[in-house]
Design a protein around this motif. Structure first.
Motif: not given
Length: 84
Positions: A56-63, A65-84
């Motif tokens: 994870v680079g040390g800049g605002l945009f990289s932070s 970017f990686f936070a967005t990827i983590g949030a998308v993964i989290l939303l995907f996992l929450i969506g899987l749990i909601r469907k179950a």
């Protein structure tokens, strides 16, 4: 942890949560919920990506970017749990 670092985390989390809400249409939680998902996603990305070998680079945009990827993964996992 100082006030400025908490403020920066909330700012990056807000942007990442908003972006992840736009990427994963229909799975957002509103403004406050998206900020929380963005902050948790940033924490998730900060712990998982270095373990996988991604630096994870040390800049605002990289932070955001990686936070967005983590949030998308989290939303995907929450969506899987909601469907179950």
């Amino acid at each position: 942890m100082g006030f400025s670092s908490v403020l920066a985390m909330v700012f990056i989390g807000a942007i990442a949560g908003w972006l992840s809400g736009k990427i994963m249409e229909g799975r957002g939680f509103g403004l406050i919920g998206n900020i929380i998902v963005g902050v948790v996603g940033a924490f998730l990305a900060g712990t998982i990506f270095p373990a996988l070998g991604f630096a994870v680079g040390g800049g605002l945009f990289s932070s955001i970017f990686f936070a967005t990827i983590g949030a998308v993964i989290l939303l995907f996992l929450i969506g899987l749990i909601r469907k179950a």
